[in-house]
Scaffold this active site. Structure first.
Site, short mmCIF file in Angstrom:
data_model
loop_
_atom_site.label_atom_id
_atom_site.label_comp_id
_atom_site.label_asym_id
_atom_site.label_seq_id
_atom_site.Cartn_x
_atom_site.Cartn_y
_atom_site.Cartn_z
N LYS A 93 34.99 45.21 64.82
CA LYS A 93 36.14 44.33 64.62
C LYS A 93 35.75 42.88 64.34
O LYS A 93 36.45 42.16 63.64
CB LYS A 93 37.08 44.39 65.82
CG LYS A 93 37.87 45.68 65.87
CD LYS A 93 39.02 45.60 66.86
CE LYS A 93 39.94 46.79 66.78
NZ LYS A 93 39.34 48.02 67.35
N GLU A 115 48.24 40.12 67.15
CA GLU A 115 48.77 41.02 68.16
C GLU A 115 47.65 41.98 68.52
O GLU A 115 46.72 42.18 67.74
CB GLU A 115 49.96 41.82 67.63
CG GLU A 115 49.59 42.96 66.70
CD GLU A 115 49.78 42.59 65.23
OE1 GLU A 115 50.54 41.66 64.95
OE2 GLU A 115 49.14 43.24 64.39
N SER A 381 31.47 53.11 65.50
CA SER A 381 32.26 51.88 65.37
C SER A 381 32.11 50.94 66.56
O SER A 381 32.28 49.73 66.42
CB SER A 381 33.73 52.23 65.15
OG SER A 381 34.19 53.10 66.18
C1 LIG Z 1 39.75 49.28 67.10
C2 LIG Z 1 38.67 50.30 67.06
C3 LIG Z 1 38.73 51.41 66.19
C4 LIG Z 1 39.91 51.72 65.33
O1 LIG Z 1 40.24 50.76 64.38
P1 LIG Z 1 40.01 50.99 62.83
O2 LIG Z 1 40.76 49.87 62.20
O3 LIG Z 1 40.58 52.33 62.47
O4 LIG Z 1 38.55 50.94 62.58
C5 LIG Z 1 37.64 52.27 66.16
N1 LIG Z 1 36.58 52.09 66.95
C6 LIG Z 1 36.48 51.05 67.80
C7 LIG Z 1 35.27 50.91 68.64
C8 LIG Z 1 37.53 50.12 67.89
O5 LIG Z 1 37.42 49.09 68.74
#
Ligand SMILES: *Cc1c(COP(=O)(O)O)cnc(C)c1O
Length: 397
Positions: A93, A115, A381
């Site tokens: 993010k 938000e 992610s």
């Molecule tokens: C917020 C988040 C997601 C999901 O958000 P996307 O916009 O779909 O990438 C996925 N993995 C993690 C670790 C997150 O914090």
């Protein structure tokens, strides 16, 4: 002449028949202003230099592309993990918030609003605001504030003001309404910082361009490791879809690369307790964008459910809706239990505790087949620190 890009946004803000900007008239000036400026800013040398420097020295990029030997042996193919979990603040993010903060500053904005549902985007936004010395206001449903107290504390420590949304179910949807209301009231000095490839055009394109650094690096890293600049398959989890959009971006038009997006099925797609928008949703308008979303017979948006708070979103970005419709993307859904099993598997095979969101992408390995010579990239992610309480409860540690 450049070849037409089939899967990118067009000049009307559409991905096929999805996207656009369905917003109250009072927001037109804000959106028009952003639309007029964002590409020029992002493509400027000044932005690129500053953004690349921050990604390198602040975020810690490039994130490694790790060849996962033991996972590869188990699934009899070549599996690489794109390590977004190693970024500052523990997920992808930050790539987006650092970029949007630079855009906001270039547009002369002094106040940032956002938000947040689970609090992860709120923390990434508050982090970038602290870095730039900008005022930060985060709207968060009151119910979510109680459920995610550690993230509320992080945001406050970073200097953000966290305002509880007390309408409706007191969750993400209500926080979004409050943030939009704030933006309407403060169009001059305020920048609305959206956390995924969702919302009215041009936000999905802004966020996709900022997260595209993920696939830009994958191309280079595949070239270094395998002598060709693309894998055969890229797998990523999807909430709103930003880590997936970033992982796919530079491969969208390259049909040699299979693109797999993994949604959260929660307790099962037919259980009523799910966040699998592509599997269960239909067309409608959410957050200013035409896409797939989960709604009841009266067209009311339904409350999504997933064990992983970051995937718990009732819509999906318009780029992904179009990837689904055109058949360019493969969409899978993974239950809570399958994600938990995949998280434990990665942890014990590689010593990497993934975020629950990322564990959904890993669980796709059990639903796909690959040839031994193929190269598969899975985007991790985020890291699992924030999910330890859930892991502890489920595994009984
Ligand atoms: C917020 C988040 C997601 C999901 O958000 P996307 O916009 O779909 O990438 C996925 N993995 C993690 C670790 C997150 O914090």
């Amino acid at each position: 002449m450049t070849k037409k890009k089939k899967y990118q946004v067009d000049d009307k803000g559409m991905y096929g028949r999805f996207g656009g900007a369905y917003i109250p008239e009072m927001l037109y000036p804000n959106i028009e202003n952003l639309k007029a400026k964002y590409i020029g800013i992002i493509e400027s040398d000044k932005f690129q230099t500053e953004y690349k420097n921050l990604l390198k020295d602040y975020v810690g990029r490039p994130s490694p592309l790790y060849f996962s030997k033991r996972l590869s042996d188990k699934y009899n193919t070549n599996i690489f993990l794109k390590r977004e979990d190693l970024n500052h603040t523990g997920a992808h993010k930050i790539n987006n918030t650092v970029g949007q903060i630079l855009i906001a500053r270039e547009m002369g904005k002094e106040r940032i609003i956002a938000e947040t549902g689970a609090g992860q985007h709120g923390v990434a936004t508050a982090t970038a605001c602290a870095l730039m010395g900008l005022k930060c206001v985060v709207y968060m449903g009151e119910t979510d504030m109680e459920r995610q107290a550690p993230n509320v504390a992080r945001m406050k420590m970073l200097g953000a003001e966290v305002i509880p949304a007390r309408s409706g179910n007191k969750t993400l949807k209500d926080a979004t309404n409050e943030a939009l209301r704030d933006w309407i009231c403060n169009p001059e000095d305020t920048f609305y910082l959206i956390g995924s490839v969702v919302g009215p055009h041009p936000y999905p394109d802004i966020v996709a361009r900022l997260q595209a650094v993920i696939s830009e690096e994958i191309k280079q890293q595949m070239q270094e490791k395998r002598g060709k600049d693309h894998p055969d398959c890229v797998i990523a989890c999807v909430g709103g879809g930003s880590n997936a959009a970033g992982s796919f971006y530079h491969f969208l038009e390259d049909e040699r690369v299979k693109l797999v997006a993994v949604e959260a099925a929660g307790l099962g797609t037919d259980s009523g307790e799910t966040a699998a928008t592509i599997a269960m949703g239909d067309e409608g308008i959410i957050h200013g964008s035409k896409t797939y979303l989960m709604q009841d017979d009266d067209g009311q948006i339904t409350e999504p459910y997933s064990i992983s708070a970051g995937l718990d979103y009732p819509g999906i970005g318009p780029m992904h809706a179009n990837l689904k419709d055109t058949g360019r993307g493969t969409f899978l859904s993974v239950t809570d239990q399958e994600a938990l099993d995949a998280a434990l598997e990665l942890t014990q095979l590689e010593g990497i505790i993934p975020a629950l969101e990322s564990a959904h992408a890993l669980a796709a390995l059990k639903k796909l087949t690959f040839k031994p010579e193929e190269n598969v990239v899975i985007t991790i992610s985020g890291r699992g620190d924030k999910d330890m309480e859930t892991y502890r409860q489920h595994f009984g540690f």
